[in-house]
Design an enzyme around this catalytic site. Structure first.
Site, mmCIF file in Angstrom:
data_model
loop_
_atom_site.group_PDB
_atom_site.id
_atom_site.type_symbol
_atom_site.label_atom_id
_atom_site.label_comp_id
_atom_site.label_asym_id
_atom_site.label_seq_id
_atom_site.Cartn_x
_atom_site.Cartn_y
_atom_site.Cartn_z
ATOM 1 N N ILE A 78 8.764 3.114 4.603
ATOM 2 C CA ILE A 78 7.466 3.099 3.764
ATOM 3 C C ILE A 78 6.424 2.342 4.762
ATOM 4 O O ILE A 78 5.226 2.289 4.205
ATOM 5 C CB ILE A 78 7.477 2.591 2.450
ATOM 6 C CG1 ILE A 78 8.039 1.230 2.362
ATOM 7 C CG2 ILE A 78 8.393 3.526 1.467
ATOM 8 C CD1 ILE A 78 7.960 0.583 1.036
ATOM 9 N N GLU A 79 6.807 2.071 5.758
ATOM 10 C CA GLU A 79 5.973 1.342 6.768
ATOM 11 C C GLU A 79 5.727 2.419 8.099
ATOM 12 O O GLU A 79 4.770 3.284 7.918
ATOM 13 C CB GLU A 79 6.219 0.037 7.385
ATOM 14 C CG GLU A 79 6.486 -1.000 6.077
ATOM 15 C CD GLU A 79 7.085 -2.435 6.505
ATOM 16 O OE1 GLU A 79 6.577 -2.825 7.347
ATOM 17 O OE2 GLU A 79 7.957 -2.947 5.670
ATOM 18 N N MET A 80 6.278 1.869 9.304
ATOM 19 C CA MET A 80 6.100 2.906 10.400
ATOM 20 C C MET A 80 6.821 4.000 10.190
ATOM 21 O O MET A 80 6.519 5.143 11.044
ATOM 22 C CB MET A 80 6.264 1.921 11.735
ATOM 23 C CG MET A 80 5.328 0.964 11.874
ATOM 24 S SD MET A 80 5.710 0.001 13.340
ATOM 25 C CE MET A 80 4.015 -0.871 13.488
#
Length: 337
Positions: A142-144
């Site tokens: 859910i980030e990179m």
């Protein structure tokens, strides 16, 4: 003799604490003597930041380039600097950061400034080093939302990166070296020479009377028990809700609310977090792991209620907030904004 000095120091601390807590349970605020306008050399719980950090220039330059490179993310849209904007106090000033595809996370992004002074990284302390921290978002869905194989393939297609890594690292462009370069740059993000640092170094005119009184109350109420040292925090874990259940009023708890429990699975670590450093805190709203406090005034009131067990007066909050504003430092010779 060393042990005797240690025990004497502990005894003095206990006596001081007992004096501050009379029979009614409310800590006293001692009268402010004239000498309180000057720092007591060697006795302050907070130390000034170093003005310089000696790090290799070539590695710093490479790390900064990687820190700003969106190719670390799956779809080339998210860089480290996206959530840790150096023009916004080292944060994105959102309650929760957005990742690849607009996915919203569940925890507030802490500032990257002065992060090299933290004893562990992330709110739950799951990364022991900045190198470990740098790798976390790359692999977080859910980030990179990427992985090292994808990242290295893209970076190795860049002749400039290949040349720079070959010059700096004997084994060239590897995942370990990418994390090392980013962490080296992050260690350089030190913000010295805040008004409070100048005060600690002996410039008694660096703070106003209100700011000095705010600092005195910050210490006397016990805030400096957790927020101390060079980063004014960041060097221990603490339960969020020592004197009251902060989470009782929340509609639904998230995994992020569990804090260090997510790492250790020990019940005593539930709702325990790394104490955040307060450097540049006036620039990094919203506050706490859940971004629930929109202003410093709100954050100070919540800390008083749940960590100290008291309702701080309007004057207490005003003065402590005035002090907190003196913690804003300088980066690359310019005051942070």
């Amino acid at each position: 003799m060393v042990y005797l000095k240690h025990y004497l120091a502990v005894a003095l601390l206990v006596v001081s604490v007992l004096w501050l807590i009379p029979n009614d349970g409310n800590p006293r605020i001692p009268p402010s003597p004239a000498a309180a306008s000057e720092p007591s050399k060697g006795l302050e719980p907070i130390s000034p930041l170093p003005r310089t950090i000696d790090l290799p220039a070539a590695k710093l330059s490479l790390g900064e380039r990687l820190f700003r490179d969106t190719r670390l993310s799956r779809d080339d849209t998210i860089a480290c600097s996206t959530c840790h904007d150096l023009n916004q106090g080292g944060t994105d000033r959102r309650q929760f950061s957005k990742g690849v595809g607009g996915t919203v996370g569940s925890i507030n992004a802490p500032t990257v400034f002065n992060s090299g002074f933290n004893f562990v990284q992330f709110w739950d302390g799951r990364a022991a080093t900045l190198e470990e921290q740098a790798a976390g978002p790359i692999n977080n869905p859910i980030e990179m939302a990427s992985n090292w194989e994808q990242v290295l393939t893209k970076l190795r297609a860049d002749a400039g990166y290949r040349a720079d890594f070959a010059r700096i690292y004997p084994d060239g462009l590897t995942a370990i070296n990418v994390a090392d370069a980013i962490a080296t740059f992050e260690r350089s993000l030190v913000t010295p020479d805040s008004p409070f640092d100048r005060y600690l170094r002996g410039d008694t005119n660096a703070l106003t009377a209100d700011e000095r009184e705010g600092y005195r109350r910050f210490k006397d109420y016990g805030c400096s028990s957790c927020h101390q040292g060079v980063n004014i925090g960041g060097n221990l874990f603490q339960q969020f809700g020592v004197m009251g259940d902060y989470f009782a009023g929340k509609r639904a708890l998230t995994d992020a609310d569990q804090g260090r429990y997510n790492v250790t699975r020990r019940e005593e670590d539930r709702h325990v977090f790394k104490v955040p450093g307060l450097r540049n805190v006036a620039l990094t709203a919203p506050y706490f792991h859940d971004g629930s406090a929109q202003t410093l005034e709100d954050a100070v009131a919540i800390m008083g209620r749940f960590q100290l067990g008291r309702e701080l007066s309007d004057e207490d909050r005003r003065l402590i907030v005035a002090f907190l504003h003196t913690l804003t430092g300088r980066w690359k010779g310019q005051a942070l904004q």
